[in-house]
Design a protein around this motif. Structure first.
Motif, PDB file in Angstrom:
ATOM      1  N   UNK A   1      -5.842 -57.156  14.684  1.00  0.00           N
ATOM      2  CA  UNK A   1      -6.055 -57.920  13.613  1.00  0.00           C
ATOM      3  C   UNK A   1      -7.033 -59.172  14.040  1.00  0.00           C
ATOM      4  N   UNK A   2      -6.405 -59.800  14.998  1.00  0.00           N
ATOM      5  CA  UNK A   2      -7.097 -61.093  15.448  1.00  0.00           C
ATOM      6  C   UNK A   2      -8.349 -61.196  16.081  1.00  0.00           C
ATOM      7  N   UNK A   3      -8.497 -59.716  16.923  1.00  0.00           N
ATOM      8  CA  UNK A   3      -9.585 -59.536  17.667  1.00  0.00           C
ATOM      9  C   UNK A   3     -10.809 -59.490  16.373  1.00  0.00           C
ATOM     10  N   UNK A   4     -10.671 -58.435  15.354  1.00  0.00           N
ATOM     11  CA  UNK A   4     -11.469 -58.196  14.535  1.00  0.00           C
ATOM     12  C   UNK A   4     -11.736 -59.226  13.288  1.00  0.00           C
ATOM     13  N   UNK A   5     -10.727 -60.326  13.485  1.00  0.00           N
ATOM     14  CA  UNK A   5     -10.714 -61.335  12.311  1.00  0.00           C
ATOM     15  C   UNK A   5     -10.357 -60.830  10.934  1.00  0.00           C
ATOM     16  N   UNK A   6      -9.447 -60.027  11.162  1.00  0.00           N
ATOM     17  CA  UNK A   6      -9.376 -59.407   9.872  1.00  0.00           C
ATOM     18  C   UNK A   6      -7.837 -60.092   8.915  1.00  0.00           C
ATOM     19  N   UNK A   7      -7.161 -61.096   9.467  1.00  0.00           N
ATOM     20  CA  UNK A   7      -5.962 -61.534   8.860  1.00  0.00           C
ATOM     21  C   UNK A   7      -6.425 -62.005   7.387  1.00  0.00           C
TER      22      UNK A   7
END
Length: 586
Positions: A123-129
């Motif tokens: 989620x952090x890698x894809x900036x999805x939080x």
């Protein structure tokens, strides 16, 4: 193809013109599942070196808008060209997806998290939080009916005028079925764009310490990206893939409402061997402060759900099956008596979502106890393939001289003991109904006979000595007997996931030991069940080397004797159902 009857041995049959020879099933080489390195490197460079210029309407840092991505012009053009020229790029995408499937038995690891903490890193890698936190989610777990419940709930809310996103699993024909926007599968062009965006970001940031996500986790991440970037999505309806507590969809920390459909014994090699353990996994989606609903459950399972809800300080409400009278004589879009249970849960979830989002003014509550018009419409137009689905074989019908349909497939992806019993009741009921009142699917001639055929396969982690007796016993109790049973391997295990490409000509030797064991269980049951309620399934059981050869045999059999209608129940595996749909619809 192999045949046997009674206690006789199963020699390979002679090749006769009346019986089709088995076709050779291709097994793709491992190299066909991997994306060509030059192409992957090129796409990486496009993303890393050619970032799009700032949009002229880009917000200032003080006023952030909902994030979205703009693909580089060259990459967007490539996606459109791929869609326009036979979807060559889509085939590459499917190859990349297939490379994420872990080639190991699921029971090797169980379901104790399996590096659950990696989901937070993805989620952090894809900036999805933050985008996930903004989604207005309906989250549903369960053993049986969770996909149908999600489909009903999405259809209701869409009929109320909301833009919807629906994530379900598995797919039957094409992986894009898992991602619906406003009731339609995501377009190939959009899917390709979102896929490469996620794939390349993850490829750059993963390695030995952080591996690429496994197949289902990647698809869940992709769903979150799609639903959060499609700025008109008002509600995201998410079906849990497996279990609940450690499912990839459970990264949603604050859904609007949660639901748990009927619980039973399934995926025991992962979730546990008791209903207590299974219910504990499913209860993992419950959240503090989030309303929760379920349907009537076995007592031990209900106790677990109530205990977990109590620990979180929430009440879990039990929803009865929907009363058909509330539909004002409209049928449910998904067939079978069991769907009233799923529809009742969906109504509760949709109503609570509307209430918590302040949108109850969009519906008109009637005085006479029926559902609002939007709810009735949503329930009646809901569509989900492979669940109590009836499909006539149009190829055979087009070659017939009259309006009858001599070959009809009854498809249901039942694969647990409870769902197998429900499937048997549905098949028994609907075939009797068709015989008494022929409908548009079977314009049947007077005096025509019907032949009941079972087309079956199940995964090797399931116990056919539990599944097949439930099917056979329930059908016998309803006065239905099978004239023949066919056992086949799934076609999908020899092809890339959802691939539309022509398979290669060669194949490896096919192992039919599992299908032969299914045949042995079936014939042992027939010998032991003679005379049950005065009925008994009879006739030879057949093992086919491939699903296409079984379909070919069914078509030839029905064409040779058009005075008999072949009613084929396809069950035991959603993968098998999808493979049959792919073959008979092409």
């Amino acid at each position: 193809m192999r045949a046997s009857g009674g206690a006789s041995p199963r020699p390979a049959p002679p090749k006769r013109s009346a019986t089709p020879t088995t076709t050779k099933l291709p097994v793709p080489a491992s190299s066909s599942l991997a994306m060509p390195a030059p192409r992957l490197a090129h796409l990486r460079r496009l993303l890393s070196l050619h970032s799009p210029p700032p949009h002229p309407l880009a917000p200032s840092p003080a006023r952030p808008l909902r994030p979205s991505f703009i693909l580089p012009r060259a990459m967007a053009g490539a996606a459109q060209a791929g869609a326009a020229t036979g979807s060559a790029e889509y085939e590459e995408v499917l190859g990349c997806l297939a490379s994420l499937i872990k080639q190991k038995v699921r029971a090797d690891t169980g379901n104790r998290g399996n590096q659950w903490e990696l989901m937070a890193k993805y989620l952090q890698i894809l900036e999805l939080e933050e985008p996930i936190a903004r989604l207005k989610v309906v989250h549903v777990a369960g053993t049986k009916g969770k996909g149908s419940t999600c489909t009903f709930a999405e259809s209701i809310l869409r009929s109320c005028g909301f833009r919807t996103g629906l994530f379900t699993s598995p797919h039957l024909i094409d992986v894009r079925e898992r991602f619906r926007l406003d009731g339609l599968d995501i377009s190939e062009e959009k899917f390709i764009r979102y896929f490469w965006w996620c794939w390349n970001k993850l490829k750059v940031k993963t390695g030995d310490d952080i591996p690429m996500p496994a197949y289902f986790r990647f698809l869940a991440l992709l769903a979150f990206k799609i639903f959060s970037d499609e700025q008109q999505v008002d509600v995201a309806v998410l079906e849990v893939g497996l279990g609940g507590k450690y499912d990839a969809t459970n990264v949603v920390k604050a859904p609007v409402v949660c639901g748990i459909s009927s619980l039973g014994y399934d995926h025991m090699e992962i979730l546990g061997n008791s209903l207590v353990e299974i219910a504990g996994e499913k209860a993992g989606i419950l959240k503090k402060g989030v309303p929760a609903y379920t349907v009537p459950q076995p007592e031990v399972a209900m106790s677990v759900l109530k205990q977990r809800a109590s620990e979180l300080g929430v009440s879990i409400r039990i929803v009865p099956p929907l009363d058909p009278r509330q539909l004002e004589d409209q049928p449910l879009g998904l067939h079978g008596e069991h769907q009233y249970m799923n529809a009742g849960l969906a109504v509760a979830l949709a109503n609570t979502w509307l209430e918590r989002q302040g949108h109850l003014d969009r519906i008109h509550v009637k005085d006479h106890g029926t559902l609002p018009d939007q709810f009735i419409k949503g329930l009646s137009i809901a569509c989900l393939q492979g669940r109590a689905q009836i499909v006539p074989d149009l190829q055979v019908s087009s070659e017939c001289k009259d309006t009858s349909c001599p070959l009809v497939f009854y498809l249901d992806g039942a694969h647990s003991p409870e769902s197998m019993e429900i499937c048997a009741k549905w098949f028994s009921h609907v075939t009797k109904k068709d015989a008494a009142q022929p409908g548009p699917l079977e314009q049947r001639r007077s005096g025509i006979n019907s032949k009941k055929i079972l087309l079956f396969n199940c995964m090797s982690v399931r116990d056919p000595q539990i599944l097949l007796p439930r099917l056979l016993d329930t059908c016998a109790q309803k006065g239905l007997c099978f004239d023949q049973a066919l056992f086949v391997p799934n076609q999908s295990q020899y092809n890339k996931l959802g691939s539309h490409a022509s398979p290669p000509p060669g194949r490896e030797q096919i192992d039919l030991s599992w299908q032969l064991s299914l045949q042995t269980v079936w014939e042992d049951l027939l010998r032991g069940k003679k005379g049950l309620n005065g009925t008994s399934s009879s006739g030879a059981s057949l093992v086919f080397e491939s699903l296409p050869s079984a379909i070919k045999w069914l078509r030839e059999t029905s064409q040779q004797n058009q005075s008999t209608s072949c009613q084929v129940l396809v069950t035991g595996s959603l993968h098998l159902v999808g493979d049959v749909l792919r073959l008979i619809k092409t």
